[in-house]
Design a protein around this motif. Structure first.
Motif, PDB file in Angstrom:
ATOM      1  N   UNK A  99      23.707  19.078  24.796  1.00 52.57           N
ATOM      2  CA  UNK A  99      24.588  17.915  25.008  1.00 52.57           C
ATOM      3  C   UNK A  99      24.329  16.843  23.948  1.00 52.57           C
ATOM      4  N   UNK A 100      23.061  16.603  23.642  1.00 55.64           N
ATOM      5  CA  UNK A 100      22.716  15.568  22.662  1.00 55.64           C
ATOM      6  C   UNK A 100      23.168  15.989  21.262  1.00 55.64           C
ATOM      7  N   UNK A 101      22.916  17.241  20.908  1.00 54.87           N
ATOM      8  CA  UNK A 101      23.275  17.731  19.574  1.00 54.87           C
ATOM      9  C   UNK A 101      24.774  17.734  19.342  1.00 54.87           C
ATOM     10  N   UNK A 102      25.531  18.165  20.350  1.00 57.23           N
ATOM     11  CA  UNK A 102      26.985  18.208  20.174  1.00 57.23           C
ATOM     12  C   UNK A 102      27.579  16.798  20.190  1.00 57.23           C
ATOM     13  N   UNK A 103      26.841  15.835  20.756  1.00 60.67           N
ATOM     14  CA  UNK A 103      27.294  14.437  20.710  1.00 60.67           C
ATOM     15  C   UNK A 103      26.774  13.742  19.440  1.00 60.67           C
ATOM     16  N   UNK A 104      26.097  14.487  18.592  1.00 60.95           N
ATOM     17  CA  UNK A 104      25.484  13.964  17.354  1.00 60.95           C
ATOM     18  C   UNK A 104      24.511  12.830  17.639  1.00 60.95           C
ATOM     19  N   UNK A 105      23.900  12.896  18.804  1.00 61.44           N
ATOM     20  CA  UNK A 105      22.872  11.913  19.150  1.00 61.44           C
ATOM     21  C   UNK A 105      21.521  12.518  18.730  1.00 61.44           C
ATOM     22  N   UNK A 106      21.205  12.400  17.458  1.00 58.04           N
ATOM     23  CA  UNK A 106      20.060  13.104  16.876  1.00 58.04           C
ATOM     24  C   UNK A 106      18.708  12.648  17.409  1.00 58.04           C
ATOM     25  N   UNK A 107      18.495  11.342  17.643  1.00 59.35           N
ATOM     26  CA  UNK A 107      17.190  10.959  18.228  1.00 59.35           C
ATOM     27  C   UNK A 107      16.979  11.584  19.606  1.00 59.35           C
ATOM     28  N   UNK A 108      18.045  11.644  20.416  1.00 62.37           N
ATOM     29  CA  UNK A 108      17.922  12.257  21.745  1.00 62.37           C
ATOM     30  C   UNK A 108      17.717  13.772  21.617  1.00 62.37           C
TER      31      UNK A 108
END
Ligand code: HEC
Length: 158
Positions: free
Chosen positions: A56-65
């Motif tokens: 979920x984090x990767x596909x949202x491009x939320x790299x720190x998460x």
């Protein structure tokens, strides 16, 4: 080739800082024997959540998460290997190297590489399940994001 210990392989790819284990509080006077040893199935259930949140984090491009969830996932696997010495190490080399490739993809904020490697990582989970008479436990790339109480989009998108 003799496989290196699973934990050593996973620790070798450890880059970012984690919460120190000294933060964990044992109950006063607790002996080692009284310490809580989580069941392997519970560690794996945590790994399942981390696997899902990583996606979920990767596909949202939320790299720190994504980096955070990958560290947690790695730690779950290290914990499993340390507490349950009987689980095989022969087929997890792929998994450790996959975590290392995934770390790189996250560092480089590369969504294509992230998605591709996520498939490799997931295959690594299933390979071990198959080798341990648990072929009925099959992981796959998540189809949706069920954690409606957590925000996966980062505020500042790259
Ligand atoms: C080195 C071997 C190994 C690897 C690698 C591994 N698992 Fe497991 N996993 C197991 C074993 C063994 C069980 C069954 C535990 C039992 O029977 O008590 C299991 C069980 C599970 C379960 C079922 C938990 C439950 O009780 O419902 C899930 C979910 C799971 N693993 C997820 C994962 C994920 C996600 C990965 C990869 C990121 C992974 N596993 C990698 C060995 C492994």
């Amino acid at each position: 080739m003799k496989a290196k210990p699973f934990a050593a392989l996973l620790l070798a790819v450890s880059a970012a800082a984690t919460i120190p284990t000294s933060w964990a509080q044992s109950p006063p006077g607790a002996s080692n024997a009284e310490r809580y040893i989580p069941q392997l199935a519970n560690i794996m259930t945590a790994a399942q959540l981390q696997h899902l949140k990583l996606w979920s984090a990767g596909t949202a491009h939320n790299w720190p998460l994504a980096a955070y969830e990958l560290r947690q996932l790695r730690e779950s696997l290290v914990e499993a290997a340390l507490l349950y010495r009987g689980i095989p190490v022969s087929n997890v080399t792929t998994l450790a190297s996959s975590i290392s490739v995934m770390t790189e993809a996250i560092d480089r904020k590369d969504p294509e590489r992230f998605a591709k490697e996520f498939g490799v990582l997931t295959k690594g989970c299933n390979t071990c399940h198959q080798s341990m008479d648990r072929a009925f436990i099959v992981l796959r790339t998540p189809a949706e994001q069920p954690f409606s109480n957590q925000v996966f989009q980062s505020k500042s998108k790259p």
